[in-house]
Motif scaffolding. Structure first.
Motif, PDB file in Angstrom:
ATOM      1  N   VAL A  16      -2.403  -5.404  -4.024  1.00  0.00           N
ATOM      2  CA  VAL A  16      -1.867  -4.397  -3.117  1.00  0.00           C
ATOM      3  C   VAL A  16      -2.030  -4.912  -1.692  1.00  0.00           C
ATOM      4  O   VAL A  16      -3.153  -5.137  -1.233  1.00  0.00           O
ATOM      5  CB  VAL A  16      -2.577  -3.049  -3.287  1.00  0.00           C
ATOM      6  CG1 VAL A  16      -1.919  -1.996  -2.401  1.00  0.00           C
ATOM      7  CG2 VAL A  16      -2.550  -2.612  -4.743  1.00  0.00           C
ATOM      8  N   SER A  47      -1.648  -4.668   2.460  1.00  0.00           N
ATOM      9  CA  SER A  47      -1.770  -3.603   3.478  1.00  0.00           C
ATOM     10  C   SER A  47      -0.630  -3.654   4.484  1.00  0.00           C
ATOM     11  O   SER A  47       0.162  -4.571   4.496  1.00  0.00           O
ATOM     12  CB  SER A  47      -3.104  -3.753   4.192  1.00  0.00           C
ATOM     13  OG  SER A  47      -3.198  -5.031   4.772  1.00  0.00           O
ATOM     14  N   ALA A  94       0.834  -1.190   0.000  1.00  0.00           N
ATOM     15  CA  ALA A  94       0.000   0.000   0.000  1.00  0.00           C
ATOM     16  C   ALA A  94       0.878   1.254   0.000  1.00  0.00           C
ATOM     17  O   ALA A  94       1.891   1.310   0.701  1.00  0.00           O
ATOM     18  CB  ALA A  94      -0.925   0.006   1.211  1.00  0.00           C
ATOM     19  N   LYS A 145      -3.853   1.375  -3.067  1.00  0.00           N
ATOM     20  CA  LYS A 145      -4.565   0.967  -1.859  1.00  0.00           C
ATOM     21  C   LYS A 145      -4.983  -0.498  -1.992  1.00  0.00           C
ATOM     22  O   LYS A 145      -5.144  -0.992  -3.120  1.00  0.00           O
ATOM     23  CB  LYS A 145      -5.808   1.831  -1.689  1.00  0.00           C
ATOM     24  CG  LYS A 145      -5.532   3.317  -1.646  1.00  0.00           C
ATOM     25  CD  LYS A 145      -6.827   4.118  -1.574  1.00  0.00           C
ATOM     26  CE  LYS A 145      -6.550   5.607  -1.539  1.00  0.00           C
ATOM     27  NZ  LYS A 145      -7.805   6.404  -1.463  1.00  0.00           N
ATOM     28  N   PRO A 146      -5.200  -1.179  -0.878  1.00  0.00           N
ATOM     29  CA  PRO A 146      -5.638  -2.582  -0.968  1.00  0.00           C
ATOM     30  C   PRO A 146      -6.909  -2.750  -1.813  1.00  0.00           C
ATOM     31  O   PRO A 146      -7.052  -3.772  -2.508  1.00  0.00           O
ATOM     32  CB  PRO A 146      -5.878  -2.957   0.495  1.00  0.00           C
ATOM     33  CG  PRO A 146      -4.909  -2.103   1.248  1.00  0.00           C
ATOM     34  CD  PRO A 146      -4.887  -0.795   0.512  1.00  0.00           C
TER      35      PRO A 146
END
Length: 122
Positions: free
Chosen positions: A120, A122, A14, A86-87
Motif C-alpha cells: 500500500v 502513501s 492508500a 493503509k501503508p
C-alpha cells in the motif's frame, strides 16, 4: 493434507481496496480458516479468521471495520476483502487452515499457503 493457494495481492494506493482469495484442496475438514500477515522484520500477525461450520468471524483490532473475511464452502475458497487500505497494511498475507481450533494464534494452524504480497503506497 490440505493445500492452500492464495491470490489477489498487488500494489494499491492508500484508501484503495483489494480482495484476496484462498483456494483449499485435499482432505475435507471443518475447522477454521485464517488470514495472517508478516511485514519485514516483524512477527507474523493475525488478521482475521472464519469458522467453516457456521461462518462466525473474528478480526484483529487493527483491521476491524475495514476488512471482511468470507467463505464459499462449495468452492472451498475463503476471501479477504480489504477496504480503506493503509501503508501499515503492507505485508505478505498468508492463508492458513486449522483442523481443530478456532484461534488467533498462528501456532494452532496446521497448513499454510505460500503467501501473497500486498503493498500500500502513501
Amino acid at each position: 493434507q490440505v493445500q492452500l493457494v492464495e491470490s489477489g495481492g498487488g500494489l494499491v494506493q492508500a484508501g484503495g481496496s483489494l480482495r484476496l482469495s484462498c483456494a483449499a484442496s485435499g482432505r475435507t475438514f471443518t475447522g477454521t480458516m485464517g488470514w495472517f500477515r508478516q511485514a519485514p522484520g516483524k512477527e507474523r500477525e493475525f488478521v482475521a479468521r472464519i469458522r467453516r461450520s457456521d461462518g462466525s468471524t473474528y478480526y484483529a483490532d487493527s483491521v476491524n471495520g475495514r476488512f471482511t473475511i468470507s467463505r464459499d464452502n462449495a468452492k472451498s475458497t475463503v476471501y479477504l476483502q480489504m477496504n480503506n487500505l493503509k501503508p501499515e497494511d503492507t505485508a505478505v498475507y498468508y492463508c492458513a487452515a486449522s483442523l481443530y481450533y478456532s484461534s488467533s494464534n498462528y501456532r494452532n494452524y496446521d497448513y499454510w499457503g505460500q503467501g501473497t504480497q500486498v503493498t500500500v503506497s502513501s
